[in-house]
Design a protein around this motif. Structure first.
Motif, short mmCIF file in Angstrom:
data_model
loop_
_atom_site.label_atom_id
_atom_site.label_comp_id
_atom_site.label_asym_id
_atom_site.label_seq_id
_atom_site.Cartn_x
_atom_site.Cartn_y
_atom_site.Cartn_z
N ALA A 280 67.13 68.43 42.53
CA ALA A 280 67.79 69.48 42.11
C ALA A 280 69.22 69.88 42.32
CB ALA A 280 67.05 71.08 42.02
N ALA A 281 69.56 69.74 43.57
CA ALA A 281 70.94 70.08 44.09
C ALA A 281 72.06 69.01 43.46
CB ALA A 281 71.09 69.97 45.47
N ARG A 282 71.43 67.71 43.08
CA ARG A 282 72.48 66.77 42.37
C ARG A 282 72.11 66.71 40.93
NH1 ARG A 282 76.54 65.03 43.89
NH2 ARG A 282 76.17 62.51 43.57
N SER A 283 71.34 67.64 40.47
CA SER A 283 71.15 67.67 39.12
C SER A 283 70.50 66.49 38.30
CB SER A 283 72.64 68.13 38.23
OG SER A 283 73.28 69.28 38.78
N VAL A 284 69.68 65.93 39.18
CA VAL A 284 68.81 64.87 38.58
C VAL A 284 67.62 65.38 38.02
CG1 VAL A 284 67.68 62.98 39.32
CG2 VAL A 284 69.58 63.30 40.27
N ARG A 285 67.34 65.09 36.83
CA ARG A 285 66.09 65.71 36.11
C ARG A 285 65.09 64.83 36.56
NH1 ARG A 285 69.74 65.87 32.05
NH2 ARG A 285 69.42 63.65 31.50
N VAL A 286 63.82 65.55 36.63
CA VAL A 286 62.55 64.99 36.76
C VAL A 286 61.61 65.26 35.65
CG1 VAL A 286 60.62 65.12 38.35
CG2 VAL A 286 62.92 65.62 39.31
N VAL A 287 61.05 64.07 35.22
CA VAL A 287 60.24 64.16 34.12
C VAL A 287 58.98 63.42 34.58
CG1 VAL A 287 59.55 63.10 31.98
CG2 VAL A 287 62.03 63.91 32.45
N GLU A 288 57.62 64.19 34.36
CA GLU A 288 56.45 63.70 34.61
C GLU A 288 55.92 63.02 33.42
OE1 GLU A 288 54.02 67.10 35.73
OE2 GLU A 288 55.22 67.69 37.57
N GLY A 289 54.63 62.35 33.61
CA GLY A 289 54.11 61.71 32.74
C GLY A 289 54.34 60.08 32.73
N LYS A 290 53.30 59.36 32.33
CA LYS A 290 53.26 57.98 32.49
C LYS A 290 54.13 57.29 31.17
CE LYS A 290 51.32 54.04 33.78
NZ LYS A 290 51.43 53.38 35.19
N VAL A 291 55.07 56.42 31.55
CA VAL A 291 55.89 55.83 30.52
C VAL A 291 55.18 54.67 29.99
CG1 VAL A 291 57.88 54.42 30.39
CG2 VAL A 291 58.00 56.27 31.98
N GLN A 292 55.09 54.56 28.66
CA GLN A 292 54.19 53.83 28.03
C GLN A 292 55.06 52.71 27.42
OE1 GLN A 292 51.25 54.23 28.38
NE2 GLN A 292 50.11 55.66 27.22
N ALA A 293 56.20 52.63 27.00
CA ALA A 293 56.94 51.99 26.20
C ALA A 293 58.43 51.95 26.37
CB ALA A 293 56.41 51.53 24.87
N LEU A 294 59.23 50.97 26.06
CA LEU A 294 60.72 51.24 25.83
C LEU A 294 61.17 51.50 24.48
CD1 LEU A 294 62.20 48.86 28.58
CD2 LEU A 294 61.35 51.18 28.54
N GLU A 295 62.00 52.29 24.08
CA GLU A 295 62.23 52.25 22.79
C GLU A 295 63.67 51.66 22.51
OE1 GLU A 295 64.12 56.06 20.12
OE2 GLU A 295 61.86 56.12 20.40
N VAL A 296 63.71 50.59 21.57
CA VAL A 296 64.93 49.78 21.51
C VAL A 296 65.41 49.93 20.17
CG1 VAL A 296 66.01 47.56 21.73
CG2 VAL A 296 64.16 48.37 23.35
N ARG A 297 66.59 50.21 19.75
CA ARG A 297 67.37 50.00 18.41
C ARG A 297 68.64 49.24 18.43
NH1 ARG A 297 67.01 56.64 16.57
NH2 ARG A 297 64.49 56.71 16.73
N GLY A 298 68.83 48.37 17.10
CA GLY A 298 69.87 47.26 17.49
C GLY A 298 70.05 46.66 18.87
N ASP A 299 69.18 46.31 19.27
CA ASP A 299 69.39 45.44 20.58
C ASP A 299 69.77 46.48 21.59
OD1 ASP A 299 68.39 43.32 22.08
OD2 ASP A 299 70.65 42.56 21.95
N CYS A 300 69.64 47.45 21.67
CA CYS A 300 70.08 48.59 22.50
C CYS A 300 69.08 49.47 23.14
CB CYS A 300 71.19 49.22 22.16
SG CYS A 300 72.88 48.44 21.93
N LEU A 301 68.80 49.51 24.41
CA LEU A 301 67.69 50.82 24.87
C LEU A 301 68.30 51.99 24.67
CD1 LEU A 301 65.41 51.32 26.79
CD2 LEU A 301 67.09 51.34 28.61
N THR A 302 67.01 52.85 23.78
CA THR A 302 67.62 54.17 23.57
C THR A 302 66.59 55.14 24.23
OG1 THR A 302 66.14 54.05 21.49
CG2 THR A 302 68.45 53.27 21.28
N GLY A 303 65.51 54.64 24.62
CA GLY A 303 64.89 55.63 25.29
C GLY A 303 63.61 55.07 26.04
N ALA A 304 62.68 56.07 26.51
CA ALA A 304 61.43 55.65 27.25
C ALA A 304 60.36 56.66 26.75
CB ALA A 304 61.69 55.63 28.69
N THR A 305 59.26 55.97 26.08
CA THR A 305 58.42 56.83 25.52
C THR A 305 57.09 57.15 26.54
OG1 THR A 305 58.77 55.75 23.26
CG2 THR A 305 56.61 56.98 23.61
#
Length: 329
Positions: free
Chosen positions: A199-224
């Protein structure tokens, strides 16, 4: 058999090399060149599966910044050949000892014989079992901030948690970007102290299991995530298990040891690279899984110096023994 002479291309079944090196990456080529410059007969046996071949460029190597990995290896081979060293392409299936010599069996059925052995076979990265990770490894799925941090600076960086070390990964990548997210991935439960640090370094924390990567135009855009939510990302940082590729040494009684600070294995050595098996050294990622290109090359040089010193003593012992034999006997 005959001792190898300078200028051998790869040797043959009747050649005895001073040193055989398993692995033709920065550590192996650095050691081979140093030994060849010491007028030792050297063969580097290379399977062509260096760890960083998927990366676009080499970093952290003074005067070679941004060089393509394949170009660095080609330059290393050229230097090795310039001093009379040789390269044999292939896998070493097994290594055994015959008296004071080592017999190496290659996958093409040929053998190489040497007085000393250097293991520079590196490691294999066992990536997380997540769809898309292997395809993007070395591009926008990364591990080392010192290898790739500058290239991904100020981008949206996600750190896929594997264990408590992932907290340090997130804090470290925060040096290169103000937009860092730690994806807990059901693999890590933060302590109050870790939560405070993030928190002090402004790093976000996200809970949940990562299921897949989202890719568009051969570029990573997110994690589902398993809840259906997608976290926007440009880069994903993972923690691969670094597994030794030195299984060919089992007949010598030399087994890789488990890492103390994470999954994986390596060969244990002293500071010079000497293993517990007489006549066998190791260098580079084979013994230091975190070694970068420049440090791996330096380790190869250090091992080469130790191997040559060991051979000097052996040659001297033989010379003394020969000098003690009376003339005519």
């Amino acid at each position: 058999m005959q001792l190898a002479g300078k200028g051998n291309v790869a040797g043959n079944q009747d050649t005895i090399f001073d040193v055989a090196i398993i692995g033709g990456g920065p550590a192996g080529l650095s050691a081979g060149t140093a030994l060849a410059r010491a007028l030792r007969s050297v063969v580097v046996i290379d399977a062509g599966e260096q760890r960083n071949l998927g990366a676009e460029s080499v970093h952290g190597f003074l005067s070679r910044e941004g060089m393509r990995p394949r170009d660095l290896l080609a330059a290393g081979r050229e230097e090795l050949a310039r001093y009379g060293g040789s390269v044999a392409s292939g896998f070493v299936r097994s290594a055994s000892r015959d008296g004071d010599q080592f017999m190496l069996a290659l996958d093409d059925g040929s053998t190489r014989v040497a007085r000393r052995l250097l293991i520079a076979s590196g490691i294999m990265d066992e990536l997380p079992d997540l769809p898309g990770v292997a395809d993007r490894w070395g591009r926008d799925v990364l591990y080392c901030p010192y290898c790739h941090g500058w290239e991904v600076r100020n981008q949206k960086i996600g750190v896929l948690a594997a264990d408590s070390h992932s907290v340090m990964q997130a804090l470290t990548f925060r040096q290169w970007s103000p937009d860092v997210t730690l994806l807990l991935n059901d693999a890590l439960e933060l302590t109050p102290g870790q939560e405070e640090q993030l928190a002090a370094r402004s790093v976000r924390v996200v809970e949940g299991k990562v299921q897949a990567l989202e890719v568009r135009g051969d570029c990573l855009t997110g994690a589902t995530l398993d809840v259906g939510r997608t976290v926007p990302l440009d880069v994903l940082v993972v923690s691969p298990a670094a597994t030794s590729k030195a299984n060919m040494l089992q007949r010598l009684g030399l087994e890789p040891a488990a890492l103390q600070d994470g999954p994986g294995s390596r060969l244990e050595t002293d500071e010079s690279g000497r293993t517990s098996c007489p006549g066998v050294w190791a260098a580079g990622n084979a013994t230091d899984v975190s070694a970068q290109v420049m440090t791996a090359a330096a380790a190869g040089l250090r091992a080469a110096e130790a191997i040559n010193a060991d051979l000097v003593l052996a040659d001297t012992r033989h010379a003394v023994e020969a000098a003690r034999v009376p003339a005519g006997h």
